[in-house]
Design a protein around this motif. Structure first.
Motif, PDB file in Angstrom:
ATOM      1  N   THR A 222      -4.135  -7.031  10.626  1.00 35.16           N
ATOM      2  CA  THR A 222      -4.026  -8.169   9.706  1.00 35.16           C
ATOM      3  C   THR A 222      -2.735  -7.983   8.902  1.00 35.16           C
ATOM      4  N   PRO A 223      -2.300  -9.037   8.193  1.00 31.81           N
ATOM      5  CA  PRO A 223      -1.223  -8.808   7.211  1.00 31.81           C
ATOM      6  C   PRO A 223      -1.737  -7.793   6.188  1.00 31.81           C
ATOM      7  N   VAL A 224      -0.896  -6.841   5.774  1.00 27.08           N
ATOM      8  CA  VAL A 224      -1.371  -5.792   4.841  1.00 27.08           C
ATOM      9  C   VAL A 224      -0.422  -5.581   3.676  1.00 27.08           C
ATOM     10  N   ARG A 225      -1.006  -5.200   2.540  1.00 29.52           N
ATOM     11  CA  ARG A 225      -0.208  -4.740   1.396  1.00 29.52           C
ATOM     12  C   ARG A 225       0.159  -3.279   1.625  1.00 29.52           C
ATOM     13  N   ALA A 226       1.367  -2.907   1.206  1.00 31.70           N
ATOM     14  CA  ALA A 226       1.796  -1.501   1.264  1.00 31.70           C
ATOM     15  C   ALA A 226       1.583  -0.906  -0.125  1.00 31.70           C
ATOM     16  N   ARG A 227       0.315  -0.564  -0.406  1.00 36.20           N
ATOM     17  CA  ARG A 227      -0.039  -0.175  -1.774  1.00 36.20           C
ATOM     18  C   ARG A 227       0.589   1.162  -2.188  1.00 36.20           C
ATOM     19  N   ALA A 228       0.731   2.071  -1.241  1.00 36.40           N
ATOM     20  CA  ALA A 228       1.344   3.367  -1.589  1.00 36.40           C
ATOM     21  C   ALA A 228       2.784   3.155  -2.059  1.00 36.40           C
ATOM     22  N   ALA A 229       3.486   2.270  -1.400  1.00 36.78           N
ATOM     23  CA  ALA A 229       4.882   1.999  -1.778  1.00 36.78           C
ATOM     24  C   ALA A 229       4.951   1.318  -3.144  1.00 36.78           C
ATOM     25  N   GLU A 230       4.008   0.428  -3.404  1.00 33.35           N
ATOM     26  CA  GLU A 230       3.967  -0.239  -4.712  1.00 33.35           C
ATOM     27  C   GLU A 230       3.782   0.805  -5.819  1.00 33.35           C
ATOM     28  N   ALA A 231       2.882   1.776  -5.546  1.00 38.11           N
ATOM     29  CA  ALA A 231       2.597   2.812  -6.549  1.00 38.11           C
ATOM     30  C   ALA A 231       3.820   3.689  -6.813  1.00 38.11           C
TER      31      ALA A 231
END
Ligand code: FAD
Ligand code: FES
Ligand code: FES
Lengths: 290, 155
Positions: A222-231
């Motif tokens: 699916t389309p995904v957020r890159a949460r680790a990069a945001e953090a």
């Protein structure tokens, strides 16, 4: 092509009733995915409901909640809309990339979302703007964060009878911007090997990242957020090395497959490079120099 | 087969047409109305040979269901001329030799007409980007770009 009936409701109430009809009912926005899927018998239908004549699904305008994008509103209208260009630049970028002009004149952002292809170009841009999906259905309307909308390739949380009414994008703060880049082997008319949308909100005085959003196309089911990069970014002073660190972290969120368009390794490398580039475009658009 | 009557203004003339719900606009134009100027290449939105104006905007008629066109205006290549005279776009394609076999030409003429109504004086990059949805097997595109530039200059 399967045999199906066709209806074109002109009110939301009529659309709700028709979409809840018995049998296999398919919503039609621009038809640039659906009609080919029907022609090649990859989808069946007893009834096709054209949602383009329902005013709520053509809405394009802002209020206190943010920008409302009716689910049937076409990509061309968004690509040329002054508000979209000023406040949601990544969405303006991506609506100008979907297929050709002919396709953009018909294809809706809502259709891109509901088709739920991992490669959809507009979706990551809605994700980085914290989009809310407003879902209409027989038991009333409900709101879902777009991050929770996708279940798998071609699969969403929409239940029988439900359809996407609109997307709401909260107004972004000053000193923020978004950007989208995809990689394709040609200049246009191709499916993304990988795509990255980024959003940054920077405190201009301290150059601290107040908020970061990164979302990826074509590198997961699916389309995904890159949460680790945001953090990695949030709360830190923006710098070239921080951007590099975030770009490396973005790859952690990519779980790509190897196919004719590219190997998994290649796609991961594209995520790293496109994350760095889109973050830099965001800074440029905000007017912050490193 | 669910059939229905649709009312479509085709090239300035109101037409009432009996269609099947599953027909495309392309089939309706070619087989229903005998307007064979609009061509079928890929039938999936990639080649642009079937491009028409639907309420003034380009669309691939192979990806439009006939009943969607009910109450709307359609312009095909047959409707581009002005009172029997070639439009400036058609004339420029003739003068520049912007075609060989001609199969892609109706789509290019419709897309170019739309492009020049939005961007009267496009750069070469703008021309190539805006015509990316029209494929030509023969010309290599250079003469098509020249024809568009000529049309822009003579408008
Ligand atoms: C030549 C070509 C090039 C393309 N290039 C690109 C590209 O570069 N990038 C890209 O991302 N896509 C591309 N696409 C795919 C397609 O154009 C996009 O996914 C487009 O946004 C789909 O929107 P639509 O309005 O045409 O959807 P439709 O075909 O009308 O619908 C798509 C799906 O969503 C469902 N649906 C539609 N609206 C709703 C609703 N309101 N509620 C519930 N379900 C709904 C339909 O039933 C169907 O299953 C391309 C397609 C073609 C033919
Ligand atoms: S026949 Fe419609 S785009 Fe090729
Ligand atoms: S002239 Fe033959 S395809 Fe274009």
């Amino acid at each position: 092509m399967p045999t199906f009936d066709f209806a074109a409701p002109t009110t939301l109430a009529e659309a709700v009733t028709l979409m809840a009809s018995a049998g296999t009912v398919r919503a039609l926005a621009g038809g640039t995915d659906l009609i080919d899927q029907l022609k090649t018998n990859r989808r069946n239908a007893d009834l096709v409901v054209d949602l383009k004549r329902v005013p709520e699904l053509q809405r394009l305008g802002s209020d206190a909640d943010g920008l409302h994008i009716g689910a049937a509103r076409c990509c061309s209208d968004l690509h040329h809309d002054p508000t979209v260009n000023r406040l949601y630049a990544g969405l303006a970028d991506s609506t100008g990339l979907v297929g050709s002009v002919q396709i953009q004149n018909r294809a809706a952002v809502g259709g891109n979302v509901c088709n739920a292809a991992p490669s959809g170009d507009t979706t990551p841009n809605l994700l980085v703007h914290d989009a809310i999906a407003v879902i209409a259905g027989p038991s009333g309307a409900r709101r879902v964060e777009l991050t929770d909308f996708f279940v798998g390739p071609g699969q969403t949380v929409l239940q029988k009878g439900e359809f996407l009414q609109e997307l709401i994008l909260p107004a972004p703060p000053d000193d923020s911007a978004s950007a989208y880049l995809r990689f394709i082997p040609r200049n246009e008319m191709d499916i993304a090997v990988a795509g990255v949308a980024s959003f940054l909100h920077i405190d201009p005085a301290t150059k601290t990242v107040k908020k970061a959003r990164i979302a990826l196309a074509s590198v997961a089911p699916t389309p995904v957020r890159a949460r680790a990069a945001e953090a990695v970014l949030e709360g830190k002073v923006i710098s070239a090395s921080l951007i590099d660190a975030a770009s490396v972290a973005a790859v952690e969120s990519a779980t790509p497959i190897t196919d004719v368009r590219g190997s998994a390794e290649y796609r991961k490398e594209l995520v790293r490079v496109l994350t760095r580039r889109t973050l830099n475009i965001c800074l440029d658009r905000i007017g912050v120099s490193l | 087969m669910p059939t229905r009557h649709i009312n479509v203004n085709v090239n300035g003339t109101p037409r009432e047409i009996l269609v099947d719900s599953t027909w495309t606009l392309l089939e309706t134009l070619r087989d229903g109305l005998g307007l064979t100027g609009t061509k079928e290449g890929c039938s999936n939105g990639n080649c642009g040979a079937c491009t028409v104006l639907l309420d003034g905007k380009t669309a691939c008629s192979c990806l439009v269901l006939a009943p969607e066109a009910d109450g709307r205006e359609v312009t095909t290549v047959e409707g581009l001329d002005t009172g029997g005279r070639l439009s400036s776009v058609q004339d420029a394609f003739v003068k520049e030799g912007g075609l060989q076999c001609g199969f892609c030409t109706p789509g290019f003429l419709v897309s170019t007409t739309f492009l020049l109504s939005n961007i009267p004086d496009p750069t070469e990059d703008e021309i190539r980007l805006n015509l990316a949805g029209n494929l030509c097997r023969c010309t290599g595109y250079d003469k098509i770009v020249k024809a568009v530039q000529r049309a822009a200059a003579t408008k």
